[in-house]
Design a protein around this motif. Sequence first.
Motif, PDB file in Angstrom:
ATOM      1  N   ALA A 164       0.831  -1.208   0.000  1.00 45.60           N
ATOM      2  CA  ALA A 164       0.000   0.000   0.000  1.00 45.60           C
ATOM      3  C   ALA A 164       0.865   1.258   0.000  1.00 45.60           C
ATOM      4  CB  ALA A 164      -0.925  -0.011   1.216  1.00 45.60           C
ATOM      5  N   LEU A 165       1.956   1.218   0.779  1.00 49.26           N
ATOM      6  CA  LEU A 165       2.852   2.374   0.828  1.00 49.26           C
ATOM      7  C   LEU A 165       3.509   2.604  -0.532  1.00 49.26           C
ATOM      8  CD1 LEU A 165       4.303   4.589   2.408  1.00 49.26           C
ATOM      9  CD2 LEU A 165       5.983   2.881   3.137  1.00 49.26           C
ATOM     10  N   GLU A 166       3.943   1.525  -1.178  1.00 42.04           N
ATOM     11  CA  GLU A 166       4.581   1.656  -2.487  1.00 42.04           C
ATOM     12  C   GLU A 166       3.611   2.250  -3.506  1.00 42.04           C
ATOM     13  OE1 GLU A 166       6.039  -2.159  -3.528  1.00 42.04           O
ATOM     14  OE2 GLU A 166       7.637  -2.162  -2.011  1.00 42.04           O
ATOM     15  N   ARG A 167       2.353   1.801  -3.481  1.00 41.76           N
ATOM     16  CA  ARG A 167       1.365   2.331  -4.417  1.00 41.76           C
ATOM     17  C   ARG A 167       1.162   3.825  -4.196  1.00 41.76           C
ATOM     18  NH1 ARG A 167      -1.770  -1.577  -6.991  1.00 41.76           N
ATOM     19  NH2 ARG A 167      -1.362  -3.723  -6.287  1.00 41.76           N
ATOM     20  N   ARG A 168       1.133   4.241  -2.944  1.00 39.88           N
ATOM     21  CA  ARG A 168       0.949   5.661  -2.649  1.00 39.88           C
ATOM     22  C   ARG A 168       2.178   6.469  -3.055  1.00 39.88           C
ATOM     23  NH1 ARG A 168      -0.787   6.115   3.461  1.00 39.88           N
ATOM     24  NH2 ARG A 168      -0.993   8.313   2.869  1.00 39.88           N
TER      25      ARG A 168
ATOM     26  N   GLU B  63       5.486  17.946  -1.285  1.00 38.26           N
ATOM     27  CA  GLU B  63       4.856  18.030   0.036  1.00 38.26           C
ATOM     28  C   GLU B  63       4.197  16.709   0.410  1.00 38.26           C
ATOM     29  OE1 GLU B  63       0.959  20.143   2.093  1.00 38.26           O
ATOM     30  OE2 GLU B  63       1.576  20.687   0.069  1.00 38.26           O
ATOM     31  N   GLU B  64       3.436  16.152  -0.520  1.00 42.59           N
ATOM     32  CA  GLU B  64       2.754  14.876  -0.274  1.00 42.59           C
ATOM     33  C   GLU B  64       3.762  13.765  -0.048  1.00 42.59           C
ATOM     34  OE1 GLU B  64      -0.423  11.871  -2.542  1.00 42.59           O
ATOM     35  OE2 GLU B  64       0.217  13.756  -3.483  1.00 42.59           O
ATOM     36  N   LEU B  65       4.830  13.767  -0.805  1.00 45.51           N
ATOM     37  CA  LEU B  65       5.846  12.720  -0.683  1.00 45.51           C
ATOM     38  C   LEU B  65       6.525  12.768   0.679  1.00 45.51           C
ATOM     39  CD1 LEU B  65       7.699  10.519  -1.797  1.00 45.51           C
ATOM     40  CD2 LEU B  65       9.063  12.297  -2.898  1.00 45.51           C
ATOM     41  N   VAL B  66       6.925  13.956   1.112  1.00 47.49           N
ATOM     42  CA  VAL B  66       7.603  14.088   2.400  1.00 47.49           C
ATOM     43  C   VAL B  66       6.677  13.695   3.544  1.00 47.49           C
ATOM     44  CG1 VAL B  66       8.634  15.737   4.004  1.00 47.49           C
ATOM     45  CG2 VAL B  66       9.244  15.809   1.583  1.00 47.49           C
ATOM     46  N   ASN B  67       5.437  14.157   3.500  1.00 53.14           N
ATOM     47  CA  ASN B  67       4.492  13.795   4.554  1.00 53.14           C
ATOM     48  C   ASN B  67       4.216  12.295   4.576  1.00 53.14           C
ATOM     49  OD1 ASN B  67       4.088  16.340   5.672  1.00 53.14           O
ATOM     50  ND2 ASN B  67       2.477  16.862   4.225  1.00 53.14           N
ATOM     51  N   LEU B  68       4.200  11.676   3.406  1.00 56.10           N
ATOM     52  CA  LEU B  68       3.969  10.230   3.328  1.00 56.10           C
ATOM     53  C   LEU B  68       5.107   9.464   3.988  1.00 56.10           C
ATOM     54  CD1 LEU B  68       2.390   7.804   2.303  1.00 56.10           C
ATOM     55  CD2 LEU B  68       3.468   8.112   0.073  1.00 56.10           C
ATOM     56  N   LEU B  69       6.344   9.871   3.725  1.00 57.61           N
ATOM     57  CA  LEU B  69       7.499   9.149   4.256  1.00 57.61           C
ATOM     58  C   LEU B  69       7.718   9.417   5.743  1.00 57.61           C
ATOM     59  CD1 LEU B  69      10.068   9.596   1.335  1.00 57.61           C
ATOM     60  CD2 LEU B  69       8.868   7.504   1.990  1.00 57.61           C
TER      61      LEU B  69
ATOM     62  N   LYS C   3      14.760  -7.424   2.710  1.00 57.26           N
ATOM     63  CA  LYS C   3      14.172  -7.443   1.369  1.00 57.26           C
ATOM     64  C   LYS C   3      13.100  -6.370   1.223  1.00 57.26           C
ATOM     65  CE  LYS C   3      11.713 -10.465  -1.875  1.00 57.26           C
ATOM     66  NZ  LYS C   3      11.171 -11.830  -2.113  1.00 57.26           N
ATOM     67  N   PHE C   4      12.141  -6.309   2.169  1.00 54.37           N
ATOM     68  CA  PHE C   4      11.074  -5.318   2.093  1.00 54.37           C
ATOM     69  C   PHE C   4      11.640  -3.902   2.170  1.00 54.37           C
ATOM     70  CE2 PHE C   4       7.891  -8.534   4.022  1.00 54.37           C
ATOM     71  CZ  PHE C   4       7.660  -9.062   2.753  1.00 54.37           C
ATOM     72  N   LEU C   5      12.590  -3.705   3.069  1.00 52.27           N
ATOM     73  CA  LEU C   5      13.170  -2.377   3.260  1.00 52.27           C
ATOM     74  C   LEU C   5      13.952  -1.923   2.022  1.00 52.27           C
ATOM     75  CD1 LEU C   5      14.405  -2.782   6.942  1.00 52.27           C
ATOM     76  CD2 LEU C   5      12.441  -1.448   6.160  1.00 52.27           C
ATOM     77  N   ASP C   6      14.676  -2.859   1.407  1.00 49.64           N
ATOM     78  CA  ASP C   6      15.418  -2.519   0.189  1.00 49.64           C
ATOM     79  C   ASP C   6      14.463  -2.077  -0.918  1.00 49.64           C
ATOM     80  OD1 ASP C   6      17.779  -3.165   1.444  1.00 49.64           O
ATOM     81  OD2 ASP C   6      17.883  -5.193   0.613  1.00 49.64           O
TER      82      ASP C   6
ATOM     83  N   ILE D 216      11.810   2.286  -4.231  1.00 51.15           N
ATOM     84  CA  ILE D 216      10.609   2.997  -4.666  1.00 51.15           C
ATOM     85  C   ILE D 216      10.654   4.445  -4.190  1.00 51.15           C
ATOM     86  CG2 ILE D 216       8.109   3.112  -4.474  1.00 51.15           C
ATOM     87  CD1 ILE D 216       9.031   0.812  -6.177  1.00 51.15           C
ATOM     88  N   ALA D 217      11.088   4.676  -2.947  1.00 50.85           N
ATOM     89  CA  ALA D 217      11.168   6.041  -2.417  1.00 50.85           C
ATOM     90  C   ALA D 217      12.148   6.885  -3.224  1.00 50.85           C
ATOM     91  CB  ALA D 217      11.573   6.009  -0.945  1.00 50.85           C
ATOM     92  N   ALA D 218      13.287   6.297  -3.604  1.00 50.07           N
ATOM     93  CA  ALA D 218      14.279   7.027  -4.390  1.00 50.07           C
ATOM     94  C   ALA D 218      13.721   7.417  -5.750  1.00 50.07           C
ATOM     95  CB  ALA D 218      15.547   6.189  -4.548  1.00 50.07           C
ATOM     96  N   ILE D 219      12.973   6.500  -6.373  1.00 45.57           N
ATOM     97  CA  ILE D 219      12.359   6.798  -7.668  1.00 45.57           C
ATOM     98  C   ILE D 219      11.347   7.941  -7.525  1.00 45.57           C
ATOM     99  CG2 ILE D 219      10.805   5.894  -9.437  1.00 45.57           C
ATOM    100  CD1 ILE D 219      12.132   3.149  -9.001  1.00 45.57           C
TER     101      ILE D 219
END
Length: 372
Positions: free
Chosen positions: A39-43, A51-57, A170-173, A178-181
């Motif tokens: 769900a986090l990856e999809r978001r 702004e949305e990206l920073v608040n999400l992370l 694995k999940f964290l990697d 995805i966050a970097a992209i």
Amino acid sequence: MSSSPDTQAQAQVQELRHRLQSLLDAAHANERKLDRFDALERRLIAVSSMEELVNLLLVDCRADFGLDAAELWLVDVDDELRRSLPTLPMAKAPRLLDGHGPLRELFGAARTTRLIGPGPDAGLLPAAFEADAGVRSAALLPLIRQGLLIGGLHLGSRDPERYDAASGTKFLDRLAAIAAIAIESMLNRERLRRAGMTDGLTGVHNRRYFDHRSLIEFSQAVRHRYPLACLFLDIDHFKAINDGHGHPVGDEVLRQVGGLILRSLRTGDLAARYGGEEFVVLLPRTDLAGAREVAERIRHMVQEAPFITPEGGTVGATLSAGLAMLPPGATSFADLLAAADRALYEAKRAGRNRTVAACDEADINAATAAAS
């Protein structure tokens, strides 16, 4: 007394059931974790703003995964993020880095995810989190794009066993990738947005953006009845600089003057290149004295600056400033702009390298009329 075969068999069955239940519980926990990560990856993929990206992370991720701390470090050597993020209403801001040094200290040459708990690496925890977070274990995720380390996402817990160094990553990697992209995508989008509203030479806003934003600032000032100041700034004898030193030197003077203007303003102020060697500045919620102080600060900075030429030499420059305040009951922004332009003309006529306000202009005209 030894137990009977039936009793031993029952104990073995109970042990097997217990092990099976433990495996099922672990599988369900992993499934729930996978669902949260998915769900986090999809978001992350769907975010539409920095702004949305920073608040999400930093906010949503912390709540969704039951974390006690979350920090985002981003390399910002060219101040791209510093120019955009301060205006965003974020619950928590990222830490912007002038270089890669702090990231190299955390990730070393390997640049891989690190799980930190009590032990030899525990000293990295205070470096990665605020002192009052109370973090006892953490996952430090390097953010890498195109082979470059662009930042770090740090997830912390007060539970010393939350991130066991022996656990898999694995999940964290995948989350880090995805966050970097997503971060790179937002930076590219921000670059394109700024390219459409920024003067390519000086780095200040362009005339097109100013014409749009000025009407918004004007309507806000009229509606909420707060002061609005306008400055017209013009580099003195700029043609002589071009003629005497060449257009590349003139361009460099323009670029550096634009930088000095930006350094003199607050978040929320607006500066734009209006045309040629002329700049315009809007100062919301600023009275006459405050606006005059800003104009004089810019003028003195330009006067005292040794402008570095492309060949490594220096050249001097000055500028003149015209200042006008939005009058009560104003119905047109064009009137404010015209008043500042007239004040600039008076500053030029009075000898240049000075600030003249519209009220000063009236006094000058009255004195000139009395003397004639």
